[in-house]
Design a protein around this motif. Sequence first.
Motif, PDB file in Angstrom:
ATOM      1  N   ALA A  27      27.156  57.807  -7.865  1.00 29.40           N
ATOM      2  CA  ALA A  27      25.904  58.164  -8.536  1.00 29.40           C
ATOM      3  C   ALA A  27      24.702  57.870  -7.639  1.00 29.40           C
ATOM      4  CB  ALA A  27      25.782  57.400  -9.857  1.00 29.40           C
ATOM      5  N   LEU A  31      22.160  60.674  -5.801  1.00 31.19           N
ATOM      6  CA  LEU A  31      20.719  60.714  -6.036  1.00 31.19           C
ATOM      7  C   LEU A  31      19.937  60.594  -4.731  1.00 31.19           C
ATOM      8  CD1 LEU A  31      20.265  58.541  -9.250  1.00 31.19           C
ATOM      9  CD2 LEU A  31      20.014  61.010  -9.035  1.00 31.19           C
ATOM     10  N   TYR A  46       6.949  55.178  -6.785  1.00 26.64           N
ATOM     11  CA  TYR A  46       7.088  53.876  -6.129  1.00 26.64           C
ATOM     12  C   TYR A  46       7.022  52.742  -7.144  1.00 26.64           C
ATOM     13  CZ  TYR A  46       6.122  49.736  -3.486  1.00 26.64           C
ATOM     14  OH  TYR A  46       6.189  48.468  -2.994  1.00 26.64           O
ATOM     15  N   HIS A  48       7.757  52.552 -10.271  1.00 26.59           N
ATOM     16  CA  HIS A  48       8.955  52.402 -11.102  1.00 26.59           C
ATOM     17  C   HIS A  48      10.082  51.726 -10.317  1.00 26.59           C
ATOM     18  CE1 HIS A  48      12.161  53.222 -13.908  1.00 26.59           C
ATOM     19  NE2 HIS A  48      12.829  53.801 -12.945  1.00 26.59           N
ATOM     20  N   LEU A  49      10.334  52.243  -9.110  1.00 28.47           N
ATOM     21  CA  LEU A  49      11.421  51.681  -8.303  1.00 28.47           C
ATOM     22  C   LEU A  49      11.124  50.230  -7.925  1.00 28.47           C
ATOM     23  CD1 LEU A  49      14.015  53.029  -7.527  1.00 28.47           C
ATOM     24  CD2 LEU A  49      13.077  53.500  -5.275  1.00 28.47           C
ATOM     25  N   LEU A  53      13.552  47.160  -8.779  1.00 27.30           N
ATOM     26  CA  LEU A  53      14.070  46.299  -7.717  1.00 27.30           C
ATOM     27  C   LEU A  53      13.408  44.923  -7.734  1.00 27.30           C
ATOM     28  CD1 LEU A  53      14.400  48.770  -4.713  1.00 27.30           C
ATOM     29  CD2 LEU A  53      16.217  47.718  -6.037  1.00 27.30           C
TER      30      LEU A  53
ATOM     31  N   LEU B  53      16.654  51.256   2.008  1.00 27.85           N
ATOM     32  CA  LEU B  53      15.813  51.626   0.863  1.00 27.85           C
ATOM     33  C   LEU B  53      15.130  50.394   0.266  1.00 27.85           C
ATOM     34  CD1 LEU B  53      14.876  53.584  -1.443  1.00 27.85           C
ATOM     35  CD2 LEU B  53      17.023  53.042  -2.592  1.00 27.85           C
ATOM     36  N   VAL B  54      15.919  49.329   0.061  1.00 33.54           N
ATOM     37  CA  VAL B  54      15.361  48.096  -0.506  1.00 33.54           C
ATOM     38  C   VAL B  54      14.240  47.555   0.392  1.00 33.54           C
ATOM     39  CG1 VAL B  54      15.889  45.671  -1.001  1.00 33.54           C
ATOM     40  CG2 VAL B  54      17.431  47.467  -1.791  1.00 33.54           C
ATOM     41  N   VAL B  57      11.094  49.728   0.047  1.00 32.91           N
ATOM     42  CA  VAL B  57      10.374  49.477  -1.210  1.00 32.91           C
ATOM     43  C   VAL B  57       9.669  48.120  -1.143  1.00 32.91           C
ATOM     44  CG1 VAL B  57      10.646  49.148  -3.698  1.00 32.91           C
ATOM     45  CG2 VAL B  57      11.893  50.969  -2.557  1.00 32.91           C
ATOM     46  N   PRO B  61       4.344  51.299  -0.686  1.00 34.76           N
ATOM     47  CA  PRO B  61       4.453  52.737  -0.979  1.00 34.76           C
ATOM     48  C   PRO B  61       4.580  53.611   0.264  1.00 34.76           C
ATOM     49  CG  PRO B  61       2.599  51.739  -2.146  1.00 34.76           C
ATOM     50  CD  PRO B  61       3.144  50.694  -1.246  1.00 34.76           C
ATOM     51  N   TYR B  64       8.082  53.414   1.569  1.00 28.37           N
ATOM     52  CA  TYR B  64       8.975  54.119   0.645  1.00 28.37           C
ATOM     53  C   TYR B  64       8.916  55.616   0.918  1.00 28.37           C
ATOM     54  CZ  TYR B  64      10.723  56.057  -3.772  1.00 28.37           C
ATOM     55  OH  TYR B  64      11.405  56.772  -4.711  1.00 28.37           O
ATOM     56  N   VAL B 128      28.816  53.400 -15.988  1.00 28.62           N
ATOM     57  CA  VAL B 128      28.051  52.818 -14.874  1.00 28.62           C
ATOM     58  C   VAL B 128      27.136  53.875 -14.264  1.00 28.62           C
ATOM     59  CG1 VAL B 128      28.241  51.851 -12.543  1.00 28.62           C
ATOM     60  CG2 VAL B 128      29.700  50.988 -14.359  1.00 28.62           C
ATOM     61  N   SER B 129      27.649  55.114 -14.099  1.00 30.20           N
ATOM     62  CA  SER B 129      26.811  56.181 -13.530  1.00 30.20           C
ATOM     63  C   SER B 129      25.616  56.482 -14.434  1.00 30.20           C
ATOM     64  CB  SER B 129      27.646  57.451 -13.338  1.00 30.20           C
ATOM     65  OG  SER B 129      28.734  57.194 -12.475  1.00 30.20           O
ATOM     66  N   VAL B 132      23.076  53.782 -13.922  1.00 28.36           N
ATOM     67  CA  VAL B 132      22.376  53.985 -12.647  1.00 28.36           C
ATOM     68  C   VAL B 132      21.311  55.068 -12.798  1.00 28.36           C
ATOM     69  CG1 VAL B 132      22.674  54.922 -10.307  1.00 28.36           C
ATOM     70  CG2 VAL B 132      24.213  53.142 -11.137  1.00 28.36           C
ATOM     71  N   LEU B 133      21.683  56.195 -13.406  1.00 23.58           N
ATOM     72  CA  LEU B 133      20.723  57.286 -13.607  1.00 23.58           C
ATOM     73  C   LEU B 133      19.533  56.807 -14.435  1.00 23.58           C
ATOM     74  CD1 LEU B 133      22.992  60.389 -14.350  1.00 23.58           C
ATOM     75  CD2 LEU B 133      21.641  59.944 -12.308  1.00 23.58           C
ATOM     76  N   PHE B 134      19.823  56.048 -15.499  1.00 27.24           N
ATOM     77  CA  PHE B 134      18.759  55.548 -16.367  1.00 27.24           C
ATOM     78  C   PHE B 134      17.817  54.619 -15.603  1.00 27.24           C
ATOM     79  CE2 PHE B 134      17.288  52.098 -19.131  1.00 27.24           C
ATOM     80  CZ  PHE B 134      16.460  52.828 -19.968  1.00 27.24           C
ATOM     81  N   LEU B 135      18.401  53.699 -14.810  1.00 24.65           N
ATOM     82  CA  LEU B 135      17.575  52.728 -14.087  1.00 24.65           C
ATOM     83  C   LEU B 135      16.737  53.399 -13.003  1.00 24.65           C
ATOM     84  CD1 LEU B 135      19.837  49.569 -13.661  1.00 24.65           C
ATOM     85  CD2 LEU B 135      17.743  49.785 -14.996  1.00 24.65           C
ATOM     86  N   VAL B 136      17.333  54.369 -12.282  1.00 20.48           N
ATOM     87  CA  VAL B 136      16.619  54.975 -11.154  1.00 20.48           C
ATOM     88  C   VAL B 136      15.576  55.976 -11.657  1.00 20.48           C
ATOM     89  CG1 VAL B 136      16.858  56.460  -9.137  1.00 20.48           C
ATOM     90  CG2 VAL B 136      18.494  54.618  -9.523  1.00 20.48           C
ATOM     91  N   LEU B 137      15.990  56.832 -12.610  1.00 21.91           N
ATOM     92  CA  LEU B 137      15.078  57.891 -13.046  1.00 21.91           C
ATOM     93  C   LEU B 137      14.148  57.421 -14.168  1.00 21.91           C
ATOM     94  CD1 LEU B 137      17.601  60.848 -12.979  1.00 21.91           C
ATOM     95  CD2 LEU B 137      15.882  60.274 -11.272  1.00 21.91           C
ATOM     96  N   GLY B 138      14.532  56.352 -14.826  1.00 23.39           N
ATOM     97  CA  GLY B 138      13.672  55.790 -15.860  1.00 23.39           C
ATOM     98  C   GLY B 138      13.583  56.691 -17.078  1.00 23.39           C
TER      99      GLY B 138
END
Lengths: 117, 138
Positions: A27, A31, A46, A48-49, A53, B53-54, B57, B61, B64, B128-129, B132-138
């Motif tokens: 997943a 993405l 930014y 939101h992420l 995190l 990525l971490v 972030v 900005p 990112y 789990v997927s 993940v989608l919920f957390l990333v896309l909100g």
Amino acid sequence: MSKRSTEPLLWLLFSAGGVVAALLIPALLFLFGLAFPLGWVSPPHYAHLAAVLGHPVSRLGLLVFCVLALFHWAHRFRYALYDGLRLKHLEGAINLLCYGGALAGSAVAGYLLLTPW
Amino acid sequence: MTGKAQYTQFHPRWYRPRVPVLWWLRRRSYLLFVLRELSSVFVAWFVVFLLLLVYAVAQGPQDYQRFLDWSAAPGIILLNAVALSFVVIHSVTWLFMLSPHAMAVRLRGRRLPAAAIGAGNLVAWVLVSAIVLFLVLG
């Protein structure tokens, strides 16, 4: 500690890493590797992420994931080199590369995820 | 006893059939085995990608945005497409072929059939997927 006695621990890390990698990576990689770069889905803002995190639970979870996934790689890649490329005679160097790499990667992950932003 | 060892005239030799380095190209099942094991390399690559990525972030900005631009480079997209196909091989073989047979889950003294564990893994994968989608896309 003899080499024989560390094998079950390494196998346990390999096995746990295999589970978390199988469940989480498709997943996330879909993405961030394809959907966002190719414009299929617009990437998260930014703020939101950073909020996701920034939460200690997600950072701790990501750290556990990184450590387990790296030891999964180390164990499997080690045997792939032994058997696939017939390199059993280079055991010492391969172990250093694999488990040393996993330890170094875990240290980097710990530094990035545990230090306050 | 003279203390001298008695050697045979001919030195015994080990029987060691020579295995070529590319033995895994000989059969489809061997090739699939090696591809499955190689998926671990792309698991490690994903950890590197995720940590980049971490880090981006954490920096702010602009970093990112730079990460998003970098991940849209053709070479990185190609690498991630290859990585995704290997990781899917890993997920399918691990969740549905390996662990249902390797795990001995007992319920009331009876061993759960492999198909039940595979079905449970499928539910876990979907769940789990979705998280993940919920957390990333909100």
